[in-house]
Design a protein around this motif. Structure first.
Motif, PDB file in Angstrom:
ATOM      1  N   ARG A 321       0.828  -1.214   0.000  1.00 17.58           N
ATOM      2  CA  ARG A 321       0.000   0.000   0.000  1.00 17.58           C
ATOM      3  C   ARG A 321       0.859   1.259   0.000  1.00 17.58           C
ATOM      4  O   ARG A 321       0.710   2.135  -0.838  1.00 17.58           O
ATOM      5  CB  ARG A 321      -0.923   0.061   1.235  1.00 17.58           C
ATOM      6  CG  ARG A 321      -1.723   1.369   1.276  1.00 17.58           C
ATOM      7  CD  ARG A 321      -2.276   1.703   2.637  1.00 17.58           C
ATOM      8  NE  ARG A 321      -1.280   2.098   3.612  1.00 17.58           N
ATOM      9  CZ  ARG A 321      -0.733   3.314   3.728  1.00 17.58           C
ATOM     10  NH1 ARG A 321      -1.086   4.290   2.906  1.00 17.58           N
ATOM     11  NH2 ARG A 321       0.162   3.586   4.667  1.00 17.58           N
ATOM     12  N   ILE A 322       1.793   1.310   0.954  1.00 16.76           N
ATOM     13  CA  ILE A 322       2.430   2.599   1.226  1.00 16.76           C
ATOM     14  C   ILE A 322       3.276   3.048   0.029  1.00 16.76           C
ATOM     15  O   ILE A 322       3.171   4.198  -0.391  1.00 16.76           O
ATOM     16  CB  ILE A 322       3.201   2.531   2.573  1.00 16.76           C
ATOM     17  CG1 ILE A 322       3.600   3.917   3.040  1.00 16.76           C
ATOM     18  CG2 ILE A 322       4.395   1.610   2.535  1.00 16.76           C
ATOM     19  CD1 ILE A 322       3.973   3.974   4.532  1.00 16.76           C
ATOM     20  N   TYR A 323       4.067   2.154  -0.534  1.00 16.00           N
ATOM     21  CA  TYR A 323       4.805   2.465  -1.765  1.00 16.00           C
ATOM     22  C   TYR A 323       4.515   1.373  -2.785  1.00 16.00           C
ATOM     23  O   TYR A 323       5.313   0.430  -2.934  1.00 16.00           O
ATOM     24  CB  TYR A 323       6.309   2.548  -1.494  1.00 16.00           C
ATOM     25  CG  TYR A 323       6.703   3.640  -0.519  1.00 16.00           C
ATOM     26  CD1 TYR A 323       6.004   4.856  -0.483  1.00 16.00           C
ATOM     27  CD2 TYR A 323       7.762   3.474   0.351  1.00 16.00           C
ATOM     28  CE1 TYR A 323       6.356   5.853   0.424  1.00 16.00           C
ATOM     29  CE2 TYR A 323       8.125   4.474   1.254  1.00 16.00           C
ATOM     30  CZ  TYR A 323       7.406   5.650   1.285  1.00 16.00           C
ATOM     31  OH  TYR A 323       7.754   6.628   2.173  1.00 16.00           O
ATOM     32  N   GLN A 360      -2.788   6.528  -0.951  1.00 20.69           N
ATOM     33  CA  GLN A 360      -2.381   7.632  -0.061  1.00 20.69           C
ATOM     34  C   GLN A 360      -3.596   8.442   0.396  1.00 20.69           C
ATOM     35  O   GLN A 360      -3.442   9.510   0.986  1.00 20.69           O
ATOM     36  CB  GLN A 360      -1.410   8.569  -0.794  1.00 20.69           C
ATOM     37  CG  GLN A 360      -0.050   7.962  -1.103  1.00 20.69           C
ATOM     38  CD  GLN A 360       0.785   7.696   0.138  1.00 20.69           C
ATOM     39  OE1 GLN A 360       0.770   8.473   1.072  1.00 20.69           O
ATOM     40  NE2 GLN A 360       1.493   6.581   0.145  1.00 20.69           N
ATOM     41  N   ARG A 361      -4.802   7.986   0.105  1.00 18.35           N
ATOM     42  CA  ARG A 361      -6.000   8.771   0.469  1.00 18.35           C
ATOM     43  C   ARG A 361      -6.187   8.761   1.980  1.00 18.35           C
ATOM     44  O   ARG A 361      -6.352   7.709   2.591  1.00 18.35           O
ATOM     45  CB  ARG A 361      -7.239   8.174  -0.207  1.00 18.35           C
ATOM     46  CG  ARG A 361      -7.324   8.396  -1.696  1.00 18.35           C
ATOM     47  CD  ARG A 361      -8.576   7.748  -2.227  1.00 18.35           C
ATOM     48  NE  ARG A 361      -9.743   8.493  -1.805  1.00 18.35           N
ATOM     49  CZ  ARG A 361     -10.414   9.329  -2.585  1.00 18.35           C
ATOM     50  NH1 ARG A 361     -10.047   9.502  -3.846  1.00 18.35           N
ATOM     51  NH2 ARG A 361     -11.455   9.976  -2.119  1.00 18.35           N
ATOM     52  N   GLU A 362      -6.250   9.979   2.509  1.00 20.96           N
ATOM     53  CA  GLU A 362      -6.421  10.144   3.961  1.00 20.96           C
ATOM     54  C   GLU A 362      -7.769   9.563   4.431  1.00 20.96           C
ATOM     55  O   GLU A 362      -7.865   9.012   5.525  1.00 20.96           O
ATOM     56  CB  GLU A 362      -6.357  11.659   4.237  1.00 20.96           C
ATOM     57  CG  GLU A 362      -6.325  12.078   5.672  1.00 20.96           C
ATOM     58  CD  GLU A 362      -4.930  12.126   6.281  1.00 20.96           C
ATOM     59  OE1 GLU A 362      -4.012  12.666   5.637  1.00 20.96           O
ATOM     60  OE2 GLU A 362      -4.803  11.628   7.412  1.00 20.96           O
ATOM     61  N   ASP A 363      -8.814   9.664   3.559  1.00 23.29           N
ATOM     62  CA  ASP A 363     -10.131   9.167   3.993  1.00 23.29           C
ATOM     63  C   ASP A 363     -10.157   7.637   4.109  1.00 23.29           C
ATOM     64  O   ASP A 363     -10.950   7.077   4.864  1.00 23.29           O
ATOM     65  CB  ASP A 363     -11.258   9.657   3.045  1.00 23.29           C
ATOM     66  CG  ASP A 363     -11.049   9.235   1.589  1.00 23.29           C
ATOM     67  OD1 ASP A 363      -9.931   8.812   1.229  1.00 23.29           O
ATOM     68  OD2 ASP A 363     -12.012   9.329   0.804  1.00 23.29           O
ATOM     69  N   LYS A 428      13.050   6.889   0.898  1.00 16.68           N
ATOM     70  CA  LYS A 428      11.882   7.402   0.168  1.00 16.68           C
ATOM     71  C   LYS A 428      11.703   6.626  -1.134  1.00 16.68           C
ATOM     72  O   LYS A 428      12.650   6.035  -1.649  1.00 16.68           O
ATOM     73  CB  LYS A 428      12.099   8.891  -0.167  1.00 16.68           C
ATOM     74  CG  LYS A 428      12.215   9.772   1.054  1.00 16.68           C
ATOM     75  CD  LYS A 428      10.846   9.979   1.673  1.00 16.68           C
ATOM     76  CE  LYS A 428      10.950  10.739   2.988  1.00 16.68           C
ATOM     77  NZ  LYS A 428       9.914  10.382   3.944  1.00 16.68           N
ATOM     78  N   PRO A 429      10.493   6.671  -1.679  1.00 15.63           N
ATOM     79  CA  PRO A 429      10.283   5.957  -2.950  1.00 15.63           C
ATOM     80  C   PRO A 429      10.797   6.760  -4.134  1.00 15.63           C
ATOM     81  O   PRO A 429      10.776   7.992  -4.120  1.00 15.63           O
ATOM     82  CB  PRO A 429       8.762   5.834  -3.023  1.00 15.63           C
ATOM     83  CG  PRO A 429       8.254   7.000  -2.261  1.00 15.63           C
ATOM     84  CD  PRO A 429       9.262   7.291  -1.191  1.00 15.63           C
ATOM     85  N   LYS A 430      11.256   6.053  -5.145  1.00 15.79           N
ATOM     86  CA  LYS A 430      11.787   6.705  -6.328  1.00 15.79           C
ATOM     87  C   LYS A 430      11.466   5.825  -7.537  1.00 15.79           C
ATOM     88  O   LYS A 430      11.507   4.597  -7.421  1.00 15.79           O
ATOM     89  CB  LYS A 430      13.302   6.823  -6.162  1.00 15.79           C
ATOM     90  CG  LYS A 430      13.981   7.544  -7.280  1.00 15.79           C
ATOM     91  CD  LYS A 430      15.467   7.603  -7.047  1.00 15.79           C
ATOM     92  CE  LYS A 430      16.084   8.152  -8.325  1.00 15.79           C
ATOM     93  NZ  LYS A 430      17.475   8.254  -8.332  1.00 15.79           N
ATOM     94  N   ARG A 431      11.181   6.465  -8.676  1.00 13.29           N
ATOM     95  CA  ARG A 431      10.969   5.647  -9.866  1.00 13.29           C
ATOM     96  C   ARG A 431      12.276   4.957 -10.246  1.00 13.29           C
ATOM     97  O   ARG A 431      13.303   5.599 -10.417  1.00 13.29           O
ATOM     98  CB  ARG A 431      10.529   6.520 -11.044  1.00 13.29           C
ATOM     99  CG  ARG A 431      10.402   5.707 -12.334  1.00 13.29           C
ATOM    100  CD  ARG A 431      10.652   6.538 -13.537  1.00 13.29           C
ATOM    101  NE  ARG A 431       9.557   7.449 -13.843  1.00 13.29           N
ATOM    102  CZ  ARG A 431       8.446   7.077 -14.443  1.00 13.29           C
ATOM    103  NH1 ARG A 431       8.280   5.847 -14.808  1.00 13.29           N
ATOM    104  NH2 ARG A 431       7.506   7.960 -14.678  1.00 13.29           N
ATOM    105  N   THR A 436       8.427   1.298  -8.439  1.00 11.53           N
ATOM    106  CA  THR A 436       8.694   2.274  -7.384  1.00 11.53           C
ATOM    107  C   THR A 436       9.656   1.639  -6.390  1.00 11.53           C
ATOM    108  O   THR A 436       9.242   0.817  -5.570  1.00 11.53           O
ATOM    109  CB  THR A 436       7.367   2.627  -6.660  1.00 11.53           C
ATOM    110  OG1 THR A 436       6.392   2.902  -7.644  1.00 11.53           O
ATOM    111  CG2 THR A 436       7.531   3.807  -5.747  1.00 11.53           C
ATOM    112  N   GLY A 437      10.909   2.003  -6.487  1.00 10.74           N
ATOM    113  CA  GLY A 437      11.910   1.384  -5.617  1.00 10.74           C
ATOM    114  C   GLY A 437      12.446   2.371  -4.596  1.00 10.74           C
ATOM    115  O   GLY A 437      12.018   3.528  -4.527  1.00 10.74           O
TER     116      GLY A 437
END
Ligand code: HEM
Length: 462
Positions: A321-323, A360-363, A428-431, A436-437
């Protein structure tokens, strides 16, 4: 509420196309986050053409469940030079449906059990090379594991010279493909895929690719000559598969699909396990809880109990989920005039589901930047709220395999070794090419063996 507008693309940046393209290639996640803050759940970027990005679960449901009526799932021509013109990723319509029908049975949930032994054994082999106290970089180690698993479970190749040459060539091709901005640009701009002479990246790529295809053809030929119905690797099952008209796959289709499974399945899973190991060791409470759960399984070879463990499942889901390793779905194309998030879209409009923004949706995920596996124990998410493997007509064929693989690799490593991050600062994530690594190498160290078991590899004790 957004105003209903007639035949107008959703809003988006007004900067020139080239600027948008460069921003998109260099920092896609930040760019998507900036756009969603300014324009909401739906916006348009001007890339090789206009592309509408959506991150609203209702819109994703509309887009991913009505593939055949309102939306089509076209082939991705950009990938033809990498995967060939028979790949499930590059074909469309009826041919795509047929290829999926032939490809999916070997990846069905039940089949996974056959691959459990390969996954555990390969993981043990690779971790046996790690020495106590000696740091190692996680991502290449996970690449080595997932590459060998694919070689054995998918290609059915073990220790032959052909297997070795293939593994070496594929590792060179895949670990380099897309790792630099130039290579990422080459995917988006086929005009850059030019043979500019010996030792240039494209010439080298073509030379390796052609040798890989030659080796694959030899292997397919050898398998056809010595048919063995007891083999359970994916290639053997694909050779035996027949479509609705009773027709087998051609050799050209088989080669392109093998390349596709490898490209789609190797780097994605290696990166997903790398992220999971990072998060588990970044959060001591998570690690502790996970180890306690793993210790409840008395028989470590009982893969069906391992894959059902709820907290392990929650940890894998939260990592995805997160990345999310795949930040977008493939494009879908509007087939008939339709309304999406209040916009009337014309036939021909390309729409992509932003998996990253949805996750990443806060809701849906309060404090979305925090790693909290518990969210997956506290509530159920719909397939349009949590969609690391996309959905609908192009949903990831390897989803069950990848999740099974992730869980068994993690369980094997964690129950045998105590690991620690060398540097606890944030990653942090990076393309990285198409996935997304991590933005920097993640290094870990084996601090100890976790338990005495007869199958603990000897090199570890050194
Ligand atoms: C954690 C690992 C993986 C992730 C996160 C992932 C993610 C994805 C995503 C997001 C898509 C696009 C779906 C869509 O457009 O709706 C996709 C497609 C695909 N994936 Fe995966 N994948 C993973 C592992 C694998 C593995 C292990 C294989 C095979 C061995 C595989 C084979 C494919 C194929 C063939 C497609 C294209 C399907 C089509 O065009 O119909 N993937 N994957």
């Amino acid at each position: 509420m957004q105003q209903k507008q007639r035949m107008k693309l959703p809003n988006g940046p007004k900067t020139p196309r080239l600027v948008q393209m460069l921003q998109w290639i260099s920092s896609p996640m930040k760019y998507m986050e900036d756009c969603t803050q300014r324009y909401g759940d739906i916006f348009t970027l001007q890339l090789t053409g206009p592309v509408v990005f959506v991150s609203n679960p209702q819109a994703l449901q509309q887009m991913l469940t009505s593939d055949t009526k309102e939306f089509a799932a076209p082939g991705e021509p950009l990938f033809e030079s990498f995967l060939g013109k028979h790949s499930v990723i590059t074909v469309s319509g009826e041919v795509h449906r047929r290829q999926r029908q032939l490809l999916m049975p070997p990846f069905h949930g039940e089949r996974m059990r056959t691959y459990a032994q390969v996954i555990t054994k390969v993981t043990e082999e690779i971790i046996s090379q790690w020495q106590i106290g000696l740091p190692f970089t996680v991502h290449p180690a996970m690449q080595a594991i997932t590459m060998r698993i694919i070689m054995q479970a998918v290609f059915g190749l073990y220790d032959s010279p052909r297997a070795q040459e293939l593994e070496e060539l594929l590792t060179l091709m895949l670990n380099r493909a897309g790792s630099s901005p130039l290579r990422a640009l080459m995917i988006y701009f086929p005009a850059l895929q030019k043979d500019l002479g010996p030792l240039t990246p494209w010439r080298t790529f073509l030379r390796r690719r052609s040798r890989v295809y030659q080796l694959l053809q030899e292997e397919i030929q050898a398998r056809r000559e010595q048919a063995d119905s007891s083999r359970t690797d994916v290639l053997s099952l694909l050779i035996a598969a027949r479509d609705e008209a009773g027709q087998p796959m051609t050799d050209a289709e088989l080669s392109d699909e093998l390349m596709t499974l490898l490209v789609a399945g190797h780097e994605t899973t290696a990166t997903a396990v790398t992220w999971a190991l990072y998060w588990i060791h970044k959060s001591p409470a998570v690690r502790e809880k996970l180890l306690q759960e793993l210790d409840t399984v008395s028989d470590r070879s009982d893969s069906s109990s391992i894959v059902k463990l709820p907290y392990l499942n929650a940890v894998c889901n939260e990592s995805l989920r997160i990345y999310p390793v795949g930040m977008l779905t493939f494009a879908r194309v509007v087939q008939q005039p339709l309304s999406l998030c209040g916009y009337e879209l014309e036939p021909g409009t390309a729409v992509m589901g932003s998996i990253y923004l949805t996750h990443q949706r806060e809701d849906l995920y309060p404090q979305p930047k925090q790693f909290k596996p518990e969210r997956f124990l506290e509530r159920q998410f719909s397939p349009y709220e949590f969609l690391p493997f996309g959905g609908g007509a192009k949903r990831c064929i390897g989803a069950a395999f990848a999740q099974f693989e992730m869980k068994l690799i993690l369980a094997t490593i964690l129950s045998r070794l105590e690991l620690a991050l060398l540097d606890n600062s944030d990653v942090k994530p990076k393309r990285r090419g198409l996935v997304t690594g991590p933005d920097r190498p993640i290094q870990m160290v084996v601090s100890n063996q976790r338990q005495v078991e007869s199958r603990i590899p000897e090199a570890i004790s050194g």
